[in-house]
Design a protein around this motif. Sequence first.
Motif, PDB file in Angstrom:
ATOM      1  N   ARG A 198      70.912 -22.138   8.677  1.00 28.53           N
ATOM      2  CA  ARG A 198      70.536 -20.720   8.705  1.00 28.53           C
ATOM      3  C   ARG A 198      71.638 -19.852   8.115  1.00 28.53           C
ATOM      4  N   GLU A 199      72.879 -20.179   8.462  1.00 28.01           N
ATOM      5  CA  GLU A 199      74.015 -19.382   8.003  1.00 28.01           C
ATOM      6  C   GLU A 199      74.233 -19.532   6.498  1.00 28.01           C
ATOM      7  N   SER A 200      73.965 -20.719   5.982  1.00 26.74           N
ATOM      8  CA  SER A 200      74.282 -20.970   4.571  1.00 26.74           C
ATOM      9  C   SER A 200      73.048 -20.808   3.680  1.00 26.74           C
ATOM     10  N   LEU A 201      71.965 -20.237   4.233  1.00 27.48           N
ATOM     11  CA  LEU A 201      70.698 -20.161   3.499  1.00 27.48           C
ATOM     12  C   LEU A 201      70.854 -19.399   2.180  1.00 27.48           C
ATOM     13  N   THR A 202      71.565 -18.251   2.213  1.00 25.06           N
ATOM     14  CA  THR A 202      71.702 -17.465   0.977  1.00 25.06           C
ATOM     15  C   THR A 202      72.930 -17.897   0.186  1.00 25.06           C
ATOM     16  N   ALA A 203      74.043 -18.159   0.887  1.00 22.34           N
ATOM     17  CA  ALA A 203      75.287 -18.473   0.181  1.00 22.34           C
ATOM     18  C   ALA A 203      75.224 -19.851  -0.482  1.00 22.34           C
ATOM     19  N   ASP A 204      74.645 -20.805   0.206  1.00 21.51           N
ATOM     20  CA  ASP A 204      74.670 -22.184  -0.312  1.00 21.51           C
ATOM     21  C   ASP A 204      73.328 -22.879  -0.045  1.00 21.51           C
ATOM     22  N   PRO A 205      72.285 -22.477  -0.771  1.00 23.52           N
ATOM     23  CA  PRO A 205      70.942 -23.019  -0.493  1.00 23.52           C
ATOM     24  C   PRO A 205      70.874 -24.545  -0.607  1.00 23.52           C
ATOM     25  N   GLU A 206      71.730 -25.106  -1.420  1.00 20.13           N
ATOM     26  CA  GLU A 206      71.685 -26.564  -1.609  1.00 20.13           C
ATOM     27  C   GLU A 206      72.068 -27.293  -0.316  1.00 20.13           C
ATOM     28  N   THR A 207      73.191 -26.830   0.281  1.00 16.41           N
ATOM     29  CA  THR A 207      73.615 -27.397   1.558  1.00 16.41           C
ATOM     30  C   THR A 207      72.549 -27.158   2.624  1.00 16.41           C
ATOM     31  N   ALA A 208      71.989 -25.919   2.620  1.00  8.21           N
ATOM     32  CA  ALA A 208      70.961 -25.587   3.606  1.00  8.21           C
ATOM     33  C   ALA A 208      69.786 -26.548   3.490  1.00  8.21           C
ATOM     34  N   ALA A 209      69.380 -26.839   2.273  1.00  5.41           N
ATOM     35  CA  ALA A 209      68.241 -27.747   2.065  1.00  5.41           C
ATOM     36  C   ALA A 209      68.562 -29.135   2.601  1.00  5.41           C
ATOM     37  N   MET A 210      69.812 -29.576   2.341  1.00  6.87           N
ATOM     38  CA  MET A 210      70.196 -30.918   2.812  1.00  6.87           C
ATOM     39  C   MET A 210      70.203 -30.978   4.341  1.00  6.87           C
ATOM     40  N   LEU A 211      70.754 -29.898   4.949  1.00  6.29           N
ATOM     41  CA  LEU A 211      70.806 -29.863   6.408  1.00  6.29           C
ATOM     42  C   LEU A 211      69.405 -29.811   7.011  1.00  6.29           C
ATOM     43  N   LEU A 212      68.514 -29.030   6.368  1.00  2.00           N
ATOM     44  CA  LEU A 212      67.133 -28.955   6.846  1.00  2.00           C
ATOM     45  C   LEU A 212      66.481 -30.342   6.796  1.00  2.00           C
ATOM     46  N   LYS A 213      66.741 -31.063   5.718  1.00  2.00           N
ATOM     47  CA  LYS A 213      66.171 -32.402   5.575  1.00  2.00           C
ATOM     48  C   LYS A 213      66.674 -33.305   6.695  1.00  2.00           C
ATOM     49  N   GLN A 214      68.012 -33.222   6.949  1.00  2.89           N
ATOM     50  CA  GLN A 214      68.583 -34.048   8.023  1.00  2.89           C
ATOM     51  C   GLN A 214      68.004 -33.674   9.386  1.00  2.89           C
ATOM     52  N   ALA A 215      67.855 -32.363   9.592  1.00  3.69           N
ATOM     53  CA  ALA A 215      67.306 -31.906  10.873  1.00  3.69           C
ATOM     54  C   ALA A 215      65.879 -32.407  11.046  1.00  3.69           C
ATOM     55  N   HIS A 216      65.119 -32.351   9.958  1.00  2.10           N
ATOM     56  CA  HIS A 216      63.735 -32.824   9.989  1.00  2.10           C
ATOM     57  C   HIS A 216      63.688 -34.305  10.359  1.00  2.10           C
ATOM     58  N   GLU A 217      64.535 -35.080   9.698  1.00  2.00           N
ATOM     59  CA  GLU A 217      64.585 -36.514  10.010  1.00  2.00           C
ATOM     60  C   GLU A 217      65.024 -36.750  11.449  1.00  2.00           C
ATOM     61  N   GLY A 218      65.955 -35.885  11.881  1.00  4.01           N
ATOM     62  CA  GLY A 218      66.429 -35.981  13.268  1.00  4.01           C
ATOM     63  C   GLY A 218      65.304 -35.786  14.273  1.00  4.01           C
ATOM     64  N   THR A 219      64.438 -34.799  13.997  1.00  4.45           N
ATOM     65  CA  THR A 219      63.322 -34.579  14.932  1.00  4.45           C
ATOM     66  C   THR A 219      62.414 -35.804  14.975  1.00  4.45           C
ATOM     67  N   GLU A 220      62.233 -36.437  13.828  1.00  4.15           N
ATOM     68  CA  GLU A 220      61.361 -37.622  13.819  1.00  4.15           C
ATOM     69  C   GLU A 220      61.975 -38.763  14.619  1.00  4.15           C
ATOM     70  N   GLU A 221      63.290 -38.915  14.467  1.00  2.00           N
ATOM     71  CA  GLU A 221      63.965 -39.952  15.251  1.00  2.00           C
ATOM     72  C   GLU A 221      63.886 -39.639  16.741  1.00  2.00           C
ATOM     73  N   ALA A 222      64.081 -38.350  17.063  1.00  2.00           N
ATOM     74  CA  ALA A 222      64.023 -37.953  18.472  1.00  2.00           C
ATOM     75  C   ALA A 222      62.649 -38.254  19.056  1.00  2.00           C
ATOM     76  N   MET A 223      61.609 -37.992  18.273  1.00  2.00           N
ATOM     77  CA  MET A 223      60.247 -38.246  18.756  1.00  2.00           C
ATOM     78  C   MET A 223      60.013 -39.739  18.990  1.00  2.00           C
ATOM     79  N   THR A 224      60.503 -40.542  18.036  1.00  2.00           N
ATOM     80  CA  THR A 224      60.349 -41.992  18.185  1.00  2.00           C
ATOM     81  C   THR A 224      61.055 -42.468  19.453  1.00  2.00           C
ATOM     82  N   GLU A 225      62.269 -41.940  19.654  1.00  2.00           N
ATOM     83  CA  GLU A 225      63.045 -42.361  20.809  1.00  2.00           C
ATOM     84  C   GLU A 225      62.400 -41.904  22.112  1.00  2.00           C
ATOM     85  N   LEU A 226      61.907 -40.667  22.088  1.00  2.00           N
ATOM     86  CA  LEU A 226      61.256 -40.115  23.273  1.00  2.00           C
ATOM     87  C   LEU A 226      60.028 -40.958  23.630  1.00  2.00           C
ATOM     88  N   ARG A 227      59.319 -41.383  22.605  1.00  2.00           N
ATOM     89  CA  ARG A 227      58.138 -42.215  22.836  1.00  2.00           C
ATOM     90  C   ARG A 227      58.541 -43.513  23.532  1.00  2.00           C
TER      91      ARG A 227
END
Lengths: 415, 217
Positions: free
Chosen positions: A252-281
């Motif tokens: 969120r903080e780097s959305l305007t200053a560094d969109p590339e990093t933001a995109a990478m972090l969003l991707k990691q966060a997205h993958e993280g949620t999927e892992e969390a769901m698998t683990e929770l299951r």
Amino acid sequence: MTDAVLRTAPRVLGGARYLLITLPAAMVTLFAPPLLLAATMTITFAGAGFVVLPAALGVLRSWAEWHRRRGSRLLDVPFEPRPLPVTGEGPRWRRYLRDRGVRRDLRWIFVAIGTGLPTGLLALYVVGDVLFTCIATPLWWVFPEAEPLRLLLVVPVTSWAAALLAPVQVLLVGALGWWALPRLSRWHARTCLAVLAPSPEDEMARRVDVLTRSRADAVDAHGAELRRIERDLHDGTQARLVAIAMRLGVARESLTADPETAAMLLKQAHEGTEEAMTELRAVIRTIYPPILADRGLLGALTALTTRAGVPVRLETDDLGRLPAAVEAAAYFVVSEAVTNATKHSGATNVLVRLGKRDASLAITVTDDGMGGVDESKGTGLVGLRGRVAALDGTTDVSSPAGGPTVISVELPCRS
Amino acid sequence: MQVVIVEDNVLLSAGLELILDTRGIEVAACVGDAPTFLAAVEEHRPDAAIVDVRLPPTFRDEGIKAALQARRNRPELPVLVLSQYVEQDYARELLSDGRGGVGYLLKDRVSRVGEFVDALERVAAGATVMDPEVVAQLLSRRDDLVGSLTPREREVLALMAEGHDNSTIRSRLVVSDNAVHKHIGNIFAKLGLGQHDSGHRRVLAVLAYLGSGRTGG
């Protein structure tokens, strides 16, 4: 006639033996009142009685229990021990004196003496007289003339002709014993058991005690299970969510200053949620398998066994209602055991049996594989044992080399 | 495209509506229980239905029953079933009528918006879509059946079982059309399965094969 005699013979002999032991036992019991009195007196000696008296009551209880055990055996009824209230509140002597069982023991002393002595003496007389007559009559001539052997109490034996009365005496006394000994022995045993038997109130108190204990165990097991779930959620899912939140925060903080990093972090966060769901299951599955909630134990086991890699036969009795924790553990046990059989043993057939046995659920999983299960080699049996132990159950694994492997589990399920 | 959603959890149904809306898919009705759902299907005649497995009143498998009932009422209705967990038995029941237009996916998959909408569109078009988790469970339990396959052939088999067509398999594995054909030919030959065209029949054949205790097809 001979048949009837042979049939009753064991009861007569058993009764005679019982009463012949009862007689010396009753004589020993005669010492109980003075000894107990003495034990009580020792209280005046620096309170030593507070130790001696409970010990004496303990001995009395063992003595009474020995009588109950004999009586139960004679009457062929089940024997249930009556343990003394060894643990509990307050000093031991007070607990003992408050115990209804101890008061019953004290009453029993007098009953034991009052019934044991006469019946025991009669048995001694019958057995003794028969034996004595049989042995002494052929030796009538040994007796001094002034004091001859007498048969039927009055007839002096002074010739071989008179000695012929001996069989009459033996038959008469024998008949008396034959009729009386089994009856008297059983009457004595019944009286003892009746005096010592716990009253309905005692029985209720005992049951409450047992239930309290098993409930405490269940609460313990429940606590262990909750701690395991807490650990799984805390170390796994919660940690993952924190990692996701951190990535999203930075993104969120780097959305305007560094969109590339933001995109990478969003991707990691997205993958993280999927892992969390698998683990929770996975965690949810260990708490309570969803299929169990959807379809009940039988439906869940059917689904489990139909999808196994080898033919599995499922046999169950009417299991009635089972506690949820027991159902979950049973499902886990069958799942692990079947997986084990199909993955490691090379089995071609597996039999799963579930049955109610007293207050527990018995599960056996048998496979026709090669056996020789080595529990140290990560076969899933360690997890199985832990899960069963958490519910205070027992696990038994028999797996000789060459098979078959039989996994037996008992899960207590008092409801 | 027009869909009807039955999902009792408001958070999830709102999320679904948001995702479908951004992709231009119209949500004709979003309901919370099975009877209302069946009525909504009759009323709106949607192109597809999205069904949650656990629904009131008992929160067990009402969704599966509702999906099957909806397809009995309207045999051509494509149904995509979503669940927090996958259970092979449910997959089997959903596939049991042998018609296409059935999907069974974990709710997790919804977050991959592109793939989710793609799956929905394929189901609406009459294809069969299986969650990779169902297929992975089947494959992991059937080492005896698929042991003769090469790793690449297993990947192809899994993608087939999930309901992908040859062109998707090709682009997923980044191989040529010919290579995909060769792999599929090998798989069917090794498993002793009859060749099927790429429609839902192939998915059914593969899933039935993996789910059965028998060898051969």
